[in-house]
Enzyme design. Structure first.
Site, mmCIF file in Angstrom:
data_model
loop_
_atom_site.group_PDB
_atom_site.id
_atom_site.type_symbol
_atom_site.label_atom_id
_atom_site.label_comp_id
_atom_site.label_asym_id
_atom_site.label_seq_id
_atom_site.Cartn_x
_atom_site.Cartn_y
_atom_site.Cartn_z
ATOM 1 N N ASP A 274 -5.605 -13.594 9.391
ATOM 2 C CA ASP A 274 -4.466 -13.507 8.463
ATOM 3 C C ASP A 274 -3.319 -14.425 8.845
ATOM 4 O O ASP A 274 -2.154 -14.012 8.875
ATOM 5 C CB ASP A 274 -3.933 -12.060 8.393
ATOM 6 N N GLU B 23 -10.737 -6.863 -4.514
ATOM 7 C CA GLU B 23 -10.535 -7.935 -3.524
ATOM 8 C C GLU B 23 -11.765 -8.048 -2.637
ATOM 9 O O GLU B 23 -12.038 -7.152 -1.846
ATOM 10 C CB GLU B 23 -9.288 -7.609 -2.678
ATOM 11 N N ASP C 177 -0.643 -12.540 2.228
ATOM 12 C CA ASP C 177 -1.276 -11.480 3.022
ATOM 13 C C ASP C 177 -1.500 -12.078 4.407
ATOM 14 O O ASP C 177 -2.618 -12.379 4.808
ATOM 15 C CB ASP C 177 -2.592 -11.043 2.354
ATOM 16 N N HIS D 12 -10.931 -14.038 3.761
ATOM 17 C CA HIS D 12 -12.133 -13.288 3.381
ATOM 18 C C HIS D 12 -13.219 -14.247 2.894
ATOM 19 O O HIS D 12 -14.402 -14.044 3.163
ATOM 20 C CB HIS D 12 -11.809 -12.275 2.289
ATOM 21 N N ASP E 45 2.269 1.990 3.375
ATOM 22 C CA ASP E 45 3.221 1.044 3.996
ATOM 23 C C ASP E 45 4.638 1.459 3.678
ATOM 24 O O ASP E 45 5.528 1.355 4.509
ATOM 25 C CB ASP E 45 3.137 -0.383 3.411
ATOM 26 N N ASP F 106 -4.622 -13.790 -2.414
ATOM 27 C CA ASP F 106 -3.990 -13.424 -1.154
ATOM 28 C C ASP F 106 -3.990 -14.672 -0.290
ATOM 29 O O ASP F 106 -5.041 -15.134 0.186
ATOM 30 C CB ASP F 106 -4.738 -12.267 -0.480
ATOM 31 N N ASP G 22 -10.517 -11.594 10.799
ATOM 32 C CA ASP G 22 -9.525 -11.789 9.748
ATOM 33 C C ASP G 22 -8.161 -11.978 10.415
ATOM 34 O O ASP G 22 -7.386 -11.040 10.553
ATOM 35 C CB ASP G 22 -9.537 -10.518 8.881
ATOM 36 N N HIS H 249 0.880 -1.171 0.000
ATOM 37 C CA HIS H 249 0.000 0.000 0.000
ATOM 38 C C HIS H 249 0.919 1.222 0.000
ATOM 39 O O HIS H 249 2.000 1.180 0.599
ATOM 40 C CB HIS H 249 -0.843 0.114 1.271
ATOM 41 N N GLU I 189 -8.894 -13.748 -1.311
ATOM 42 C CA GLU I 189 -8.146 -14.059 -0.087
ATOM 43 C C GLU I 189 -8.881 -15.121 0.726
ATOM 44 O O GLU I 189 -10.080 -15.007 0.972
ATOM 45 C CB GLU I 189 -7.980 -12.768 0.728
HETATM 46 C C1 XLS Z 1 -7.422 -6.685 4.352
HETATM 47 C C2 XLS Z 1 -6.983 -6.897 2.983
HETATM 48 C C3 XLS Z 1 -5.854 -6.001 2.521
HETATM 49 C C4 XLS Z 1 -5.733 -6.029 1.031
HETATM 50 C C5 XLS Z 1 -4.971 -4.892 0.458
HETATM 51 O O1 XLS Z 1 -8.133 -7.470 4.942
HETATM 52 O O2 XLS Z 1 -6.663 -8.238 2.816
HETATM 53 O O3 XLS Z 1 -4.673 -6.369 3.123
HETATM 54 O O4 XLS Z 1 -5.171 -7.214 0.579
HETATM 55 O O5 XLS Z 1 -5.529 -3.674 0.769
HETATM 56 NI NI NI Z 2 -5.707 -9.089 1.181
HETATM 57 NI NI NI Z 3 -7.472 -9.637 4.685
#
Ligand code: XLS
Ligand code: NI
Ligand code: NI
Length: 435
Positions: A308, A231, A338, A270, A103, A295, A306, A100, A267
């Site tokens: 991750d 996404e 991700d 998600h 980042d 992702d 989430d 991003h 992802e």
């Molecule tokens: C958040 C998203 C984010 C996207 C990019 O949950 O996964 O990280 O991949 O903005």
């Molecule tokens: Ni993501």
């Molecule tokens: Ni995410």
């Protein structure tokens, strides 16, 4: 100077090794179905999780040790992180990355200063890419962290916020273009709503589509050839997010004539938050010719958010690679981790353990998926299951050659149909033959 002095360059040592800093299955140059593992998997690391995630949770602050980071919002600090990140990519054998705007560079007092900071860091990233051969899988703009986006970016009720978000997207697209990015992602972090008591949903959706059309126009104007993705995610941070799952995204893109310009970046965590399996989400997208990138992470079935986490489940990676191989592989997309370490895994070397595990899990998923395809029994079973549509009446139905009237006459004369078993358990056993 090394930022990870305790970590060697990670190499393939095979399944017998006891070395935690080695791949057991990911052998970048090994060939599977005519391509190397590296070409199939196209791994990418997420700048935000690797370099910026301090591993906080709602009950406590960050734990991650980042001795290279002085915590200042300065360009110097941002530039230093680039060196750290590229050492990480090199030692891990990861060829691509994603970011991003916020980042990689700090958000400063005003937009012009933030844009200038971004340009400085992009210059360094470009030089590092050139020196190392690493590539940008995709870039994106963060339209969800700053308080100005509390009520949305493209769906904010404020036209000034919409404009600010558009400006950020323009700068992030410029950055992605300058770095030869293979794609650009729109994740609608705050593009959703908490209550309809204050929300004009139709207007917000129209605005979001307008923003994406503006980006499509700008893409043409600057000659950026990368793939656009959206996404999907159903909730968190918003209660209702407009891009809730693959089907909702495809519907939105079709409704606003955006589908020719976009694919999906899907992802795992998600998908599961949306109440779907990852494979479901991938197949929905692939069936529409719109599966672009992935992702790679996973959620925790016992927690509702989430999380991750790094993907380690071989059933998951196998199912993902079955869909990827089934569509003929990635073109612009790849597997972007991700994913973040658990809060307990706060040492820099945990970054490596996390990625090594994810890469090995996908390498095994790739090998297993290829073995399943070579074996052919699943394909054959599914093919046979629909065989009644291959000839005779079924074929005429598929071709659109029969009317409801004719089908009624056929059914009246044919009597009660017989149905073959779906053999779910037999097929589950078959899958276990390969795992
Ligand atoms: C958040 C998203 C984010 C996207 C990019 O949950 O996964 O990280 O991949 O903005
Ligand atoms: Ni993501
Ligand atoms: Ni995410």
């Amino acid at each position: 100077m090394s930022f990870f002095p305790n970590v060697p360059k990670i190499r393939f040592e095979g399944p017998q090794t006891r070395n935690p800093f080695a791949f057991r299955h990911y052998d970048a140059d090994a060939v599977v179905e005519g391509k190397t593992m590296a070409e199939h998997l196209r791994f990418a690391a997420a700048y935000w999780h690797c370099m910026r995630n301090e591993l906080s949770d709602p009950f406590g602050g960050g734990t991650a040790l980042m001795p290279w980071d002085d915590k200042s919002s300065t360009v110097d600090n941002a530039l230093k992180r680039v060196d750290v990140f590229f050492e990480f990519l090199d030692k891990c054998g990861i060829d691509r990355y994603c970011f991003h705007d916020r980042d990689i560079a700090p958000e400063l007092n005003n937009l012009a200063a933030s844009n200038a900071a971004l340009e400085k860091v992009v210059e360094k990233l470009g030089a590092m890419q050139k020196a190392t051969g690493k590539k940008l899988l995709w870039g994106t703009a963060c339209l969800f962290s700053h308080p100005r986006y509390a009520q949305g970016g493209g769906t904010s009720p404020s036209a000034d916020v919409f404009a600010y978000g558009a400006a950020q997207i323009k700068a992030a697209m410029d950055a992605t273009h300058a770095l030869g990015g293979e794609g650009y992602v729109f994740w609608g972090g705050r593009e959703g709503y908490a209550t309809l008591l204050n929300t004009d949903m139709k207007r917000e959706l129209d605005h979001l589509a307008r923003l994406l059309h503006l980006a499509v126009d700008y893409k043409k104007a600057i000659g950026f050839k990368g793939q656009f993705y959206i996404e999907p995610k159903p909730r968190e941070p918003s209660t209702h997010q407009y891009d809730s799952d693959s089907a909702a995204c495809l519907n939105f893109l079709r409704e606003y004539n955006l589908l020719p310009h976009f694919k999906l970046n899907i992802e795992t965590n998600h998908a599961t938050l949306a109440g779907h399996t990852m494979r479901h989400e991938l197949v929905v997208a692939a069936s529409a010719g719109a599966l672009g990138s992935i992702d790679a992470n996973r959620g925790d079935t016992l927690l509702g958010w989430d999380t991750d986490q790094f993907p380690t489940d071989l059933y998951l990676t196998t199912e993902i690679m079955l869909v990827v191989l089934g569509m003929g592989g990635f073109t612009t997309g790849g597997l972007n981790f991700d994913a973040k370490r658990r809060r307990e895994s706060h040492e820099p070397e945990d970054l490596f353990h996390a990625h090594v595990g994810g890469m090995d899990a996908f390498a095994r998923g790739l090998k297993i998926a290829a073995a399943i395809r070579a074996d052919g029994r699943f394909d054959e079973f599914v093919k046979q299951r629909y065989a009644s549509f291959d000839s005779g009446l079924g074929a005429r139905i598929e071709k659109g050659e029969v009317t409801l009237q004719e089908l009624s006459e056929y059914a009246l004369g044919n009597g009660e149909p017989t149905l073959a078993s779906g053999r779910q358990e037999m097929l589950e056993n078959l899958l276990n033959e390969f795992i």
